[in-house]
Scaffold this active site. Structure first.
Site, PDB file in Angstrom:
ATOM      1  CB  CYS A 153      -1.733   0.634   8.192  1.00  0.00           C
ATOM      2  SG  CYS A 153      -0.389   2.203   8.247  1.00  0.00           S
ATOM      3  N   GLY A 173       3.017  -5.234   7.503  1.00  0.00           N
ATOM      4  CA  GLY A 173       2.231  -6.038   6.876  1.00  0.00           C
ATOM      5  C   GLY A 173       0.878  -6.189   7.876  1.00  0.00           C
ATOM      6  CB  SER A 174      -1.783  -8.646   7.614  1.00  0.00           C
ATOM      7  OG  SER A 174      -0.983  -9.923   7.451  1.00  0.00           O
ATOM      8  CB  VAL A 227       1.679 -11.987   7.554  1.00  0.00           C
ATOM      9  CG1 VAL A 227       3.154 -12.422   7.097  1.00  0.00           C
ATOM     10  CG2 VAL A 227       0.906 -12.573   6.624  1.00  0.00           C
ATOM     11  N   GLY A 228       2.638 -10.785  10.562  1.00  0.00           N
ATOM     12  CA  GLY A 228       3.488 -10.492  11.750  1.00  0.00           C
ATOM     13  C   GLY A 228       3.696 -11.367  12.505  1.00  0.00           C
ATOM     14  CG  ASN A 285      -0.645   0.130   2.575  1.00  0.00           C
ATOM     15  OD1 ASN A 285       0.705  -0.505   2.615  1.00  0.00           O
ATOM     16  ND2 ASN A 285      -1.199   0.408   3.509  1.00  0.00           N
ATOM     17  CD  GLU A 322       8.328   1.268   9.550  1.00  0.00           C
ATOM     18  OE1 GLU A 322       9.709   1.291   9.285  1.00  0.00           O
ATOM     19  OE2 GLU A 322       7.786   0.657   9.010  1.00  0.00           O
ATOM     20  CD  GLU A 378       5.677   0.059  12.696  1.00  0.00           C
ATOM     21  OE1 GLU A 378       4.249   0.226  13.136  1.00  0.00           O
ATOM     22  OE2 GLU A 378       6.795   0.231  13.734  1.00  0.00           O
TER      23      GLU A 378
HETATM   24  P1  NAD Z   1       0.725  -9.147   4.218  1.00  0.00           P
HETATM   25  O1  NAD Z   1       0.722  -9.226   5.576  1.00  0.00           O
HETATM   26  O2  NAD Z   1      -0.196  -9.942   3.412  1.00  0.00           O
HETATM   27  O3  NAD Z   1       2.220  -9.083   3.316  1.00  0.00           O
HETATM   28  C1  NAD Z   1       2.998  -8.087   3.873  1.00  0.00           C
HETATM   29  C2  NAD Z   1       4.305  -8.874   3.265  1.00  0.00           C
HETATM   30  O4  NAD Z   1       4.540 -10.222   3.932  1.00  0.00           O
HETATM   31  C3  NAD Z   1       4.392  -9.060   1.796  1.00  0.00           C
HETATM   32  O5  NAD Z   1       5.566  -8.787   1.336  1.00  0.00           O
HETATM   33  C4  NAD Z   1       4.131 -10.552   1.766  1.00  0.00           C
HETATM   34  O6  NAD Z   1       4.724 -11.228   0.730  1.00  0.00           O
HETATM   35  C5  NAD Z   1       4.892 -11.036   2.869  1.00  0.00           C
HETATM   36  N1  NAD Z   1       4.499 -12.433   3.620  1.00  0.00           N
HETATM   37  C6  NAD Z   1       3.389 -12.915   3.320  1.00  0.00           C
HETATM   38  N2  NAD Z   1       3.681 -14.110   4.141  1.00  0.00           N
HETATM   39  C7  NAD Z   1       4.630 -14.353   4.616  1.00  0.00           C
HETATM   40  C8  NAD Z   1       5.126 -15.142   5.498  1.00  0.00           C
HETATM   41  N3  NAD Z   1       4.808 -16.330   5.964  1.00  0.00           N
HETATM   42  N4  NAD Z   1       6.533 -14.784   5.995  1.00  0.00           N
HETATM   43  C9  NAD Z   1       7.022 -13.552   5.692  1.00  0.00           C
HETATM   44  N5  NAD Z   1       6.646 -12.910   4.910  1.00  0.00           N
HETATM   45  C10 NAD Z   1       5.437 -13.189   4.299  1.00  0.00           C
HETATM   46  O7  NAD Z   1       0.023  -7.379   4.086  1.00  0.00           O
HETATM   47  P2  NAD Z   1      -0.309  -6.739   2.761  1.00  0.00           P
HETATM   48  O8  NAD Z   1      -1.709  -7.094   2.292  1.00  0.00           O
HETATM   49  O9  NAD Z   1       0.742  -6.713   1.810  1.00  0.00           O
HETATM   50  O10 NAD Z   1      -0.322  -5.353   3.447  1.00  0.00           O
HETATM   51  C11 NAD Z   1      -1.595  -4.952   4.184  1.00  0.00           C
HETATM   52  C12 NAD Z   1      -1.301  -4.992   5.789  1.00  0.00           C
HETATM   53  O11 NAD Z   1      -0.357  -4.155   5.809  1.00  0.00           O
HETATM   54  C13 NAD Z   1      -2.536  -4.410   6.376  1.00  0.00           C
HETATM   55  O12 NAD Z   1      -2.893  -5.155   7.353  1.00  0.00           O
HETATM   56  C14 NAD Z   1      -1.982  -2.970   6.849  1.00  0.00           C
HETATM   57  O13 NAD Z   1      -2.747  -2.421   7.922  1.00  0.00           O
HETATM   58  C15 NAD Z   1      -0.437  -3.368   6.922  1.00  0.00           C
HETATM   59  N6  NAD Z   1       0.102  -2.075   7.261  1.00  0.00           N
HETATM   60  C16 NAD Z   1       0.791  -1.740   8.168  1.00  0.00           C
HETATM   61  C17 NAD Z   1       1.378  -0.439   8.371  1.00  0.00           C
HETATM   62  C18 NAD Z   1       2.185   0.013   9.583  1.00  0.00           C
HETATM   63  O14 NAD Z   1       2.737   0.832   9.452  1.00  0.00           O
HETATM   64  N7  NAD Z   1       1.480  -0.433  10.718  1.00  0.00           N
HETATM   65  C19 NAD Z   1       1.697   0.264   7.259  1.00  0.00           C
HETATM   66  C20 NAD Z   1       1.154  -0.366   5.914  1.00  0.00           C
HETATM   67  C21 NAD Z   1       0.449  -1.490   5.898  1.00  0.00           C
END
Ligand code: NAD
Length: 493
Positions: free
Chosen positions: A283, A227-228, A231-232, A151, A463, A249
């Protein structure tokens, strides 16, 4: 049609298995952005080995000299801002002015961190004994693995890579498979600015292949993930096995609170851009709006009326307000939440449908959607939807608004609209979020302040600002005895 490559040890190379992933424009599925490497653990091994080797000299390269390279990079990103923004809109859909803002964040972060090359302060303190000197210094960690979402495809990689580099670390980046092109642009700039071979590496591919290989790689010192939350959690579990540092994050369910003394038009504006900017895929999106009962009728009527007027379409068209969502999977997930909201008996006030005819026929478009009569425990008010769907929730007073605002598992951003300074300060104190706004929406950040969230949004790191240096360095305390003789220590250590 361009076939792009990984960047390992200063070379643009194909994935070792030769496989590729196609990336398409979410506003027009017929528009193929490019073919990108579908990498695996062998590519990760090669990138980590290159980064480990490069670290031996990069960590000794003076920080002000590292910063000079970064300063050049900032100038180059600024010079390419328009081209990078257009490619970003094509690959992930956000409207062009938002894409420009994303690139600008990378410019700002890179200039800011270039300045840190001449600061990066440690401490000097008095020592307990005569003729003794005590100080602490920041030290790099080694190879940093970075995993980023789609995003903010240039801003978020920059928030991680640039502070890591200025601290003297080397990097392996795995960006989202939905936005590889913006990452390629960013890494090309670093290469051209003079970052030495192996210091920054790019491995493109899926989370299950490249992401997993990176988080479990023994050569990695710290993983920085955005990310989500789901996954985090996997990332944190993988890092825990080896005590690897991990910076997370994650998701948000942010609240915008509108009090009875608020400027309603201003609050409606904040709710529109907080809720529907980037198609609700931020996010920090204002996915919940908690409104005082005395003004909820006026607020809701104006909010719905504005939302219905938003123009949805291709973000490259300057007349468009809201672009597509990122992909078909996400579109289906959002529509499923619309169904859940209706099943929960929330009132669908506008939107709720896919747009799929005329100019919308080839993309993943949704109507801006507002639910009224939402109660705080409904799933649509608790779970991160990550799409153009906003829940309006009534409240009786400030205390209740704060209780509702805090009543979710996330803690990223909150905003209050009020003219009562006491209410503003009370909410600022009591909202358990990493970011707080007064009379401004839940979105938007400046690179010199920390960015991140509490509870299930983060794991205590941030960050941006000098907080980012804490992720990518560790302290060393140094005692220098210049007495030349045995001195009797007073402490117990
Ligand atoms: P996602 O968790 O699906 O993917 C994030 C990243 O993780 C991608 O590069 C993906 O390929 C990788 N990934 C997926 N599975 C993995 C695994 N098992 N091990 C390691 N890496 C893996 O998230 P998304 O759909 O790309 O982004 C949307 C999410 O990100 C939302 O939940 C949003 O709130 C969050 N986000 C948070 C912030 C913040 O600063 N808090 C900022 C932007 C987005």
């Amino acid at each position: 049609m361009t076939t792009y490559r990984n960047f390992i040890n200063g070379q643009w190379v194909e994935a070792s298995a030769g496989a590729v992933i196609e990336n398409r424009n979410p506003a027009n599925k017929d528009d193929l952005i490019g073919r990108f490497p579908h990498s695996n653990n062998k590519d990760v091994d090669a990138a980590v080995a290159a980064a480990a080797d490069a670290w031996k000299s990069w960590r000794l390269f003076p920080a002000p000299r590292r910063a000079e390279i970064l300063f050049r990079a900032a100038e180059m990103i600024a010079a390419h801002k328009e081209d990078f923004a257009r490619d970003m809109t094509r690959e992930m859909g956000k409207v062009l002015k938002e894409a420009r803002g994303d690139v600008q964040e990378a410019v700002d972060m890179t200039y800011y961190m270039a300045g840190e090359g001449r600061r990066m302060f440690g401490q000097t303190t008095p020592a307990e004994l005569p003729n003794k000197f005590a100080m602490s210094t920041r030290n790099p960690l080694g190879v940093c693995g970075m995993i980023t979402p789609w995003n903010f495809p240039m801003a978020i990689p920059s928030w991680k890579i640039i502070p890591a580099l200025v601290c003297g670390n080397t990097v392996v980046l795995k960006p989202s498979e939905d936005t590889p092109l913006s990452a390629v642009h960013f890494i090309e700039v670093l290469e051209k600015a003079g970052v030495p071979a192996g210091v920054v590496n790019l491995v493109l591919g899926s989370g299950s292949d490249v992401g997993v290989a990176l988080t479990s790689h023994p050569g990695i010192s710290v993983i920085s993930f955005t990310g989500s939350t789901a996954v985090g959690k996997l990332v944190a579990e993988s890092c825990a096995a080896s005590f690897r540092h991990v910076h997370l994050e994650m998701g948000g369910k942010n609240v915008l609170m509108v009090m009875d003394d608020a400027d309603i038009d201003l609050a409606v504006d904040g709710a529109i851009w907080g809720g529907f900017g980037t198609s609700g895929q931020r996010c920090t999106a204002a996915s919940r709006v908690v409104v005082h009962k005395k003004v909820i009728a006026e607020f809701t009527q104006k909010f719905v009326e504005r939302a219905k007027r938003l123009r949805v379409g291709d973000g490259l068209d300057p007349a468009i307000d809201v672009g597509p969502v990122i992909n078909e999977k996400q579109l289906k997930r959002i529509l499923e939440y619309v169904r859940i909201g209706q099943d929960e008996r929330a009132k669908l006030l506008c939107g709720g449908n896919r747009l799929e005819s005329g100019v919308h026929r080839n993309g993943w478009f949704l109507e801006p959607t507002i639910f009224g009569d939402v109660s705080p425990k409904m799933r649509i008010a608790q779970e991160e939807i990550f799409g153009p769907v906003v829940s309006v929730i009534p409240c009786d007073n400030l205390e209740q608004a704060i209780e509702i605002g805090n009543g979710v598992k996330y803690g990223l951003s909150a905003a209050i609209y009020t003219h009562d300074v006491n209410h503003a300060f009370q909410a600022m104190r009591d909202m358990h979020t990493g970011i707080f706004y007064v009379n401004s929406s839940t979105i938007g950040a400046e690179v010199h302040l920390p960015f991140g969230g509490t509870k299930s949004t983060g794991n205590g790191h941030r960050e941006a600002g000098t907080a980012a240096l804490d992720v990518f360095s560790e302290w060393k305390s140094i005692y220098i005895d210049y007495s030349g003789k045995l001195q009797k220590a007073q402490g117990i250590d």
